[in-house]
Design an enzyme around this catalytic site. Structure first.
Site, PDB file in Angstrom:
ATOM      1  N   GLY A  37       0.837  -1.195   0.000  1.00 37.28           N
ATOM      2  CA  GLY A  37       0.000   0.000   0.000  1.00 37.28           C
ATOM      3  C   GLY A  37       0.869   1.240   0.000  1.00 37.28           C
ATOM      4  N   CYS A  38       0.374   2.290   0.590  1.00 34.52           N
ATOM      5  CA  CYS A  38       1.079   3.574   0.608  1.00 34.52           C
ATOM      6  C   CYS A  38       2.492   3.413   1.172  1.00 34.52           C
ATOM      7  CB  CYS A  38       0.299   4.578   1.452  1.00 34.52           C
ATOM      8  SG  CYS A  38       1.134   6.157   1.620  1.00 34.52           S
ATOM      9  N   PHE A  39       3.488   3.791   0.374  1.00 33.17           N
ATOM     10  CA  PHE A  39       4.864   3.590   0.829  1.00 33.17           C
ATOM     11  C   PHE A  39       5.233   4.459   2.014  1.00 33.17           C
ATOM     12  CE2 PHE A  39       6.168   5.782  -3.443  1.00 33.17           C
ATOM     13  CZ  PHE A  39       5.714   7.021  -3.015  1.00 33.17           C
TER      14      PHE A  39
ATOM     15  N   CYS B 110       3.732   4.648   4.708  1.00 34.93           N
ATOM     16  CA  CYS B 110       3.453   3.861   5.916  1.00 34.93           C
ATOM     17  C   CYS B 110       4.356   2.644   6.056  1.00 34.93           C
ATOM     18  CB  CYS B 110       1.996   3.411   5.907  1.00 34.93           C
ATOM     19  SG  CYS B 110       0.829   4.784   5.934  1.00 34.93           S
TER      20      CYS B 110
END
Length: 177
Positions: free
Chosen positions: A14-16, A18
């Protein structure tokens, strides 16, 4: 830690933004770079990746010393940052550019990832099957500078996003305690 002893590991979850901190804070980690991989566009931009036309996913590439923090432990940390039952994205981030993938750099990493995935699936921790893809590492393109070390540069934004995206609650419910 000598340059010769260092290895690479690449994970999409997912969002890098995080994905960096959980690895960056471990011993034996030289660096964690946010970027893009797994697609067909050469040197893509964030805007291009988000458009869904590049085939790339947001990912992190870790340079690590396996004598200090072995690949098995990296995979363990990876699972605990993701929803491994969701192939269509992670938390509020949907689409191919947020798909979860363990990208292996050699046969040993592939075997470790496959065994770990099978063990997690067999554990009964999740009611749905583990669908995280395991794929050969391809060219990794570092993301724009403003994405690097986001959790350090934009602490309040990062912490708010962890909560608002649903990631923090999922991790607490499924991986803590």
């Amino acid at each position: 830690m000598t340059k010769e002893s260092l290895e690479k590991a690449t994970f999409a979850g997912g969002c890098f933004w995080c994905m960096v901190k959980p690895f960056d804070t471990q011993p034996g980690i030289e660096k964690v770079v946010s970027g893009y991989t797994g697609g067909h566009t050469v040197n893509p931009t964030y805007k291009e990746v988000c458009s869904g036309t590049t085939g790339h996913t947001e990912a992190i590439q870790i340079t690590f010393d396996p004598a200090v923090f072995p690949y098995e432990k990296l995979v363990e940390v990876y699972w605990q940052q993701t929803d491994p039952t969701d192939a269509a994205g992670q938390f509020v981030d949907r689409g191919d550019s947020y798909r979860p993938v363990i990208f292996y750099h050699n046969e040993e990493q592939k075997e470790i990832a496959e065994k770990s995935k099978a063990a997690l699936d067999a554990s009964g921790r999740f009611k749905k099957p583990i669908v995280t893809e395991i794929a050969k590492a391809e060219t990794f393109y570092p993301a724009e500078e403003y994405h690097q070390d986001f959790y350090k540069k934009e602490k309040a934004h990062y912490e708010g996003y962890q909560v608002a995206s649903g990631r923090a609650a999922f991790i607490d419910a499924n991986w803590k305690g």
